[in-house]
Structure formats: structure tokens, C-alpha cells
Scaffold this motif. Structure first.
Motif, PDB file in Angstrom:
ATOM      1  N   ASN A   7      43.427  24.974  15.387  1.00  0.00           N
ATOM      2  CA  ASN A   7      44.357  24.332  14.471  1.00  0.00           C
ATOM      3  C   ASN A   7      45.800  24.592  14.911  1.00  0.00           C
ATOM      4  O   ASN A   7      46.627  23.684  14.929  1.00  0.00           O
ATOM      5  N   PHE A   8      46.100  25.832  15.278  1.00  0.00           N
ATOM      6  CA  PHE A   8      47.440  26.179  15.744  1.00  0.00           C
ATOM      7  C   PHE A   8      47.770  25.440  17.036  1.00  0.00           C
ATOM      8  O   PHE A   8      48.875  24.910  17.201  1.00  0.00           O
ATOM      9  N   GLY A   9      46.824  25.381  17.951  1.00  0.00           N
ATOM     10  CA  GLY A   9      47.043  24.677  19.216  1.00  0.00           C
ATOM     11  C   GLY A   9      47.326  23.201  19.021  1.00  0.00           C
ATOM     12  O   GLY A   9      48.143  22.607  19.739  1.00  0.00           O
ATOM     13  N   ALA A  10      46.678  22.596  18.044  1.00  0.00           N
ATOM     14  CA  ALA A  10      46.881  21.170  17.781  1.00  0.00           C
ATOM     15  C   ALA A  10      48.294  20.895  17.262  1.00  0.00           C
ATOM     16  O   ALA A  10      48.835  19.804  17.482  1.00  0.00           O
ATOM     17  N   LEU A  11      48.892  21.878  16.612  1.00  0.00           N
ATOM     18  CA  LEU A  11      50.250  21.698  16.084  1.00  0.00           C
ATOM     19  C   LEU A  11      51.273  21.484  17.202  1.00  0.00           C
ATOM     20  O   LEU A  11      52.333  20.899  16.966  1.00  0.00           O
ATOM     21  N   ILE A  12      50.965  21.932  18.387  1.00  0.00           N
ATOM     22  CA  ILE A  12      51.879  21.793  19.525  1.00  0.00           C
ATOM     23  C   ILE A  12      52.202  20.322  19.778  1.00  0.00           C
ATOM     24  O   ILE A  12      53.319  19.980  20.157  1.00  0.00           O
ATOM     25  N   ARG A  23      53.611  19.894  26.394  1.00  0.00           N
ATOM     26  CA  ARG A  23      52.743  20.090  25.220  1.00  0.00           C
ATOM     27  C   ARG A  23      51.306  20.367  25.645  1.00  0.00           C
ATOM     28  O   ARG A  23      50.634  21.218  25.057  1.00  0.00           O
ATOM     29  N   THR A  24      50.831  19.657  26.665  1.00  0.00           N
ATOM     30  CA  THR A  24      49.470  19.847  27.140  1.00  0.00           C
ATOM     31  C   THR A  24      49.283  21.237  27.729  1.00  0.00           C
ATOM     32  O   THR A  24      48.285  21.914  27.449  1.00  0.00           O
ATOM     33  N   ILE A  25      50.241  21.682  28.531  1.00  0.00           N
ATOM     34  CA  ILE A  25      50.145  23.011  29.151  1.00  0.00           C
ATOM     35  C   ILE A  25      50.185  24.111  28.103  1.00  0.00           C
ATOM     36  O   ILE A  25      49.358  25.034  28.124  1.00  0.00           O
ATOM     37  N   PHE A  28      46.928  24.062  26.161  1.00  0.00           N
ATOM     38  CA  PHE A  28      45.849  24.660  26.948  1.00  0.00           C
ATOM     39  C   PHE A  28      45.955  26.177  26.933  1.00  0.00           C
ATOM     40  O   PHE A  28      44.942  26.870  26.751  1.00  0.00           O
ATOM     41  N   ILE A  29      47.139  26.721  27.120  1.00  0.00           N
ATOM     42  CA  ILE A  29      47.325  28.182  27.135  1.00  0.00           C
ATOM     43  C   ILE A  29      46.938  28.797  25.796  1.00  0.00           C
ATOM     44  O   ILE A  29      46.246  29.819  25.751  1.00  0.00           O
ATOM     45  N   ILE A  30      47.351  28.171  24.714  1.00  0.00           N
ATOM     46  CA  ILE A  30      46.994  28.682  23.382  1.00  0.00           C
ATOM     47  C   ILE A  30      45.482  28.654  23.195  1.00  0.00           C
ATOM     48  O   ILE A  30      44.880  29.633  22.747  1.00  0.00           O
ATOM     49  N   TYR A  31      44.855  27.523  23.539  1.00  0.00           N
ATOM     50  CA  TYR A  31      43.411  27.423  23.388  1.00  0.00           C
ATOM     51  C   TYR A  31      42.685  28.448  24.249  1.00  0.00           C
ATOM     52  O   TYR A  31      41.780  29.138  23.784  1.00  0.00           O
TER      53      TYR A  31
END
Length: 87
Positions: A7-12, A23-25, A28-31
Motif C-alpha cells: 500500500n505504501f509503495g503504491a502511494l509513490i 517513481r518506478t525505481i 521497486f526499492i520499497i517493495y
């Protein structure tokens, strides 16, 4: 916990000042950094170099597949919107 990570990663992707690449990088790092420790704690793979490399390869492949599917879907939506605007 996994739900919170994703959920947090999607907020990016709501940060419009950033390029899609940035945003993609960051996403990806958060995930990856959030999901990997949780997968290890859940016992999904034993913690050694070979298993970590296999996990990382699978994670990257799945991430890329999902990214391309999403990219294609958004591209199709934009085509529909542009067609309607031309009419």
C-alpha cells in the motif's frame, strides 16, 4: 505487514513531480526492501545466497511483468480518452 508495504509503495505513483522512471525505481526499492525481510521471516525461503538470488530473480521478473501489464493498460486507456476528445 505485507499489505502495508504494498500500500505504501503504491502511494509513490501519486507523486506527480517525479518522472515515471523515478517513481518506478523508488516503488521497486520499497517493495523489494519491505517484502524480502517479510518473506524471510515467513519462512518462504531459507536464508542463503543461492535462495536469495533465486528469490530476487523471481521478484524482478514478476515486478517487470506487472509493470508492463499496467503500462499497457494505461496506454490503452489514454488511447480511448484521446479518441473521445477528438470526436
Amino acid at each position: 505487514m505485507m499489505g502495508l508495504v504494498f500500500n505504501f509503495g503504491a502511494l509513490i505513483f501519486n507523486i506527480e513531480d517525479w518522472s515515471i522512471l523515478k517513481r518506478t525505481i523508488v516503488n521497486f526499492i520499497i517493495y523489494y526492501c519491505g517484502f524480502t525481510p517479510l518473506a524471510i521471516l515467513a519462512g518462504w525461503f531459507p536464508l542463503n545466497l543461492i535462495n536469495w538470488l533465486v528469490f530476487t530473480g523471481i521478484f524482478v521478473m514478476i515486478y517487470l511483468i506487472m509493470w508492463f501489464i499496467n503500462f499497457y493498460a494505461v496506454k490503452q486507456d489514454l488511447k480511448k480518452i484521446n479518441r473521445k476528445l477528438r470526436q
